[in-house]
Design an enzyme around this catalytic site. Structure first.
Site, PDB file in Angstrom:
ATOM      1  N   GLY A   1      -2.540  10.969  -9.085  1.00  0.00           N
ATOM      2  CA  GLY A   1      -2.345   9.578  -9.531  1.00  0.00           C
ATOM      3  C   GLY A   1      -3.587   8.772  -9.200  1.00  0.00           C
TER       4      GLY A   1
ATOM      5  N   GLY B   1      -4.501   5.517 -10.977  1.00  0.00           N
ATOM      6  CA  GLY B   1      -3.437   4.500 -11.016  1.00  0.00           C
ATOM      7  C   GLY B   1      -3.711   3.300 -10.127  1.00  0.00           C
TER       8      GLY B   1
ATOM      9  CG  LEU C   1      -0.448   3.304  -4.183  1.00  0.00           C
ATOM     10  CD1 LEU C   1       0.202   2.051  -3.603  1.00  0.00           C
ATOM     11  CD2 LEU C   1       0.448   4.512  -3.911  1.00  0.00           C
TER      12      LEU C   1
ATOM     13  NE  ARG D   1      -0.928  12.148 -17.949  1.00  0.00           N
ATOM     14  CZ  ARG D   1       0.168  11.859 -18.637  1.00  0.00           C
ATOM     15  NH1 ARG D   1       0.742  12.779 -19.378  1.00  0.00           N
ATOM     16  NH2 ARG D   1       0.698  10.661 -18.561  1.00  0.00           N
TER      17      ARG D   1
ATOM     18  CD  GLU E   1       6.267  -8.610  -3.902  1.00  0.00           C
ATOM     19  OE1 GLU E   1       5.124  -8.181  -4.106  1.00  0.00           O
ATOM     20  OE2 GLU E   1       7.282  -8.012  -4.262  1.00  0.00           O
TER      21      GLU E   1
ATOM     22  CG  ASP F   1       9.753  -1.824  -6.077  1.00  0.00           C
ATOM     23  OD1 ASP F   1       9.038  -0.832  -5.870  1.00  0.00           O
ATOM     24  OD2 ASP F   1       9.294  -2.976  -6.172  1.00  0.00           O
TER      25      ASP F   1
ATOM     26  CG  HIS G   1       9.460  -1.733   1.425  1.00  0.00           C
ATOM     27  ND1 HIS G   1       8.816  -0.612   1.870  1.00  0.00           N
ATOM     28  CD2 HIS G   1       8.878  -2.034   0.233  1.00  0.00           C
ATOM     29  CE1 HIS G   1       7.893  -0.251   0.988  1.00  0.00           C
ATOM     30  NE2 HIS G   1       7.918  -1.104  -0.020  1.00  0.00           N
TER      31      HIS G   1
ATOM     32  CE  LYS H   1       2.620 -10.182  -0.127  1.00  0.00           C
ATOM     33  NZ  LYS H   1       3.433  -9.142  -0.744  1.00  0.00           N
TER      34      LYS H   1
HETATM   35  C1  BG6 Z   1       5.867  -1.997  -2.873  1.00  0.00           C
HETATM   36  C2  BG6 Z   1       6.681  -2.348  -4.084  1.00  0.00           C
HETATM   37  O1  BG6 Z   1       6.409  -0.892  -2.222  1.00  0.00           O
HETATM   38  O2  BG6 Z   1       5.844  -3.113  -1.992  1.00  0.00           O
HETATM   39  C3  BG6 Z   1       6.112  -3.575  -4.770  1.00  0.00           C
HETATM   40  O3  BG6 Z   1       6.687  -1.251  -4.980  1.00  0.00           O
HETATM   41  C4  BG6 Z   1       5.950  -4.710  -3.809  1.00  0.00           C
HETATM   42  O4  BG6 Z   1       6.927  -3.975  -5.868  1.00  0.00           O
HETATM   43  C5  BG6 Z   1       5.232  -4.264  -2.545  1.00  0.00           C
HETATM   44  O5  BG6 Z   1       5.207  -5.719  -4.448  1.00  0.00           O
HETATM   45  C6  BG6 Z   1       5.245  -5.340  -1.486  1.00  0.00           C
HETATM   46  O6  BG6 Z   1       4.467  -4.912  -0.420  1.00  0.00           O
HETATM   47  P1  BG6 Z   1       3.605  -5.945   0.435  1.00  0.00           P
HETATM   48  O7  BG6 Z   1       3.009  -5.141   1.522  1.00  0.00           O
HETATM   49  O8  BG6 Z   1       2.608  -6.543  -0.501  1.00  0.00           O
HETATM   50  O9  BG6 Z   1       4.594  -6.957   0.914  1.00  0.00           O
END
Ligand code: BG6
Length: 497
Positions: free
Chosen positions: A10, A13, A15, A44, A214, A233, A238, A339
């Site tokens: 990946g 991508g 990430l 890819r 966020e 997600d 988390h 956020k």
């Molecule tokens: C990721 C999610 O795991 O965490 C995202 O896939 C989200 O959607 C992100 O925005 C938030 O992480 P952080 O560290 O920016 O609060």
């Protein structure tokens, strides 16, 4: 020591460019990567090594704190290589094998770390192809991104696949929240101080809020997000990790096994969700267009009639001696006013209040706020007499801010976790039983939504605090959400609703 190779699936991508490469560069700059290392990106998209280096260098300038580097980003990039192949194709893995041998000059390189930063649909396929190509060697490790599984059944299947390819000690299921300095500090705060722990239970705590919201939407991730939603997600991984850190018992010795045993105990104690909980104690929402922002259904790669939740608030109970009858309210959402990630612990009110509300001030219950981001810190709110006649009691704050330590900036979560994995420390990674225990708890929610297509999905205008129904949910406990000010610049900026 053998040459170290990190292989990122990946590699072209989002990430990889936003989190992994900046984290690896941070480690490199601090001299914390093994001396002799290579990073092989797999994707890819068609890049040559030099095009890939150029692309990452450019991204590092955008995403990494390059500042006054000890070691130049260009030097870091010279360790990068790229293989253009389809990781879903078993036949491609011979190329990877050949590349690893060529780079290391070793017949059978062992010191390998695979990182799966691909769409989750590849999480089950890649390890099987690695095994078929005999690239699952005894000293290799594999990091897998979340969400690990789509529900309980698929998580169990994935665990089964991974167990057929690697030993559990080689598998690192990453949840970057656990890599955050401030998340780890919850443990230090609770277990390195004598004064809080005696109060940390049902006798003194009324309820707990956990918020991770966020002010961004789903950015370029519509394709992934629309099939995933906020529960998969953010919540199943988390948020529930934060519940565990807040609620767990102190491990006798702080090591990977003991710590992770305590996490699993919390998950196993989560009060199973009843029909009433599913109906009334879960509020899901989806952002709609506001004056300045588009609605979720207008985002790229999102179905125009999508019922994917971009917001979820839930009441969670923990059935054990410490927490019985103490609700944990958790919430997450995209396109909120700001956020912020924080835990707010509401202590019980005094048994008898002898001071009355005077001069607009009322004595209130104590609140402890553990702010994970931004403006990382801890705030304790307590009542104090307003100087002057009478007995006005006003809420004031004791405020610790990480900034004031003036040592290092709060470290990068991915850098911490990648380094831990290189060092073989799995404490901050999710074990197979924990991932299943967490899914076991949330699975009924997914099933309920699937079976009840008309279960409410409330719209909320982008840039607001989510559906009002989430306030209603808390009101039955006399509780309310603590909403930080919109433009957080200090730890002490709290705008009460
Ligand atoms: C990721 C999610 O795991 O965490 C995202 O896939 C989200 O959607 C992100 O925005 C938030 O992480 P952080 O560290 O920016 O609060």
């Amino acid at each position: 020591m053998d040459k170290f190779v990190m292989i990122i699936f990946g590699a072209s991508g989002d990430l990889t460019k936003r989190k992994l490469m900046p984290a690896l560069y941070t480690l490199y700059n601090a001299g914390r990567l093994p001396d002799d290392f290579f990073i092989v990106g797999i994707g890819r998209t068609d890049y040559t090594d030099s095009r890939y280096r150029e692309y990452i260098l450019n991204e590092l300038h955008k995403n990494a704190s390059v500042g006054q580097p000890e070691r130049k980003p260009e030097d870091f990039c010279s360790h990068l290589h790229y293989l253009s192949l389809d990781p879903a194709e078993a036949g491609s893995y011979g190329l990877l094998d050949a590349c690893l041998r060529k780079l290391t000059g070793e017949e059978k390189p062992e010191n390998l770390l695979y990182y799966l930063a691909t769409p989750p649909s590849l999480y089950g396929i890649i390890p099987l192809h690695l095994k078929a190509a005999r690239l699952n060697r005894p000293h290799t490790r594999i990091i897998v991104e979340k969400p690990f599984g789509y529900d309980l059944e698929s998580a169990q299947e994935l665990n089964h696949i991974y167990a057929s390819v690697f030993e559990e000690s080689q598998i690192y299921r990453i949840d970057h929240f656990l890599g955050k300095e401030t998340a780890q500090n919850i443990l230090a705060f609770r277990f390195a101080n004598g004064i809080f722990e005696p109060l940390w239970n049902r006798n003194y705590i009324d309820y707990v809020e956990i918020t991770a919201v966020e002010n961004l939407g789903i950015e370029q991730r519509g394709g992934f997000y629309d099939g995933t939603g906020a529960l998969r997600d953010m919540v199943q991984n988390h948020l529930i990790q934060l519940v565990a850190l807040t609620a767990m018992e102190p491990p006798a010795i702080f090591n990977a096994d003991n710590f992770r045993n305590e996490v699993v105990k919390v998950y196993d104690s989560l009060a199973p969700l009843t029909r009433e909980d599913l109906n009334e104690h879960i509020v899901r929402g989806q952002y709609t267009a506001s004056a300045v922002k588009p609605g979720y259904r207008e985002e790229k790669n999102v179905a125009p009639d999508s019922r994917t939740e971009t917001y979820i608030a839930m009441k969670i109970g923990i059935n054990n001696w410490r927490w019985k009858d103490v609700p944990f309210y958790i919430r997450t959402g995209k396109q909120m006013p700001t956020k912020v990630t924080e835990i707010v612990v509401h202590f019980r009110e005094t048994p008898h209040q002898m001071f009355r509300c005077e001069g607009g001030h009322c004595p209130r219950a104590n609140k402890l706020i553990l702010r994970l981001q931004p403006n990382e810190g801890i705030v304790l709110k307590f009542g104090m007499k307003v100087p002057g006649p009478g007995f006005d009691v006003q809420q004031v704050m004791m405020d610790f801010s990480y900034d004031k330590l003036g040592i290092l900036s709060v470290g990068d979560a991915y850098a911490r976790l990648i380094e831990d994995c290189i060092l073989g420390d799995s404490t901050l990674f999710t074990r197979s039983d924990a991932v299943e225990a967490s899914w076991r708890f949330f699975d009924p929610v997914l099933r309920y939504w699937k079976e009840n297509q008309n279960a409410p999905l409330y719209g909320y205008p982008a840039g607001t605090w989510g559906p009002l129904e989430s306030e209603t949910m808390m009101r039955e406990h006399g509780a309310e959400w603590t909403n930080p000010c919109k433009n957080l610049t200090n730890t002490d900026e709290y705008c009460e609703l």
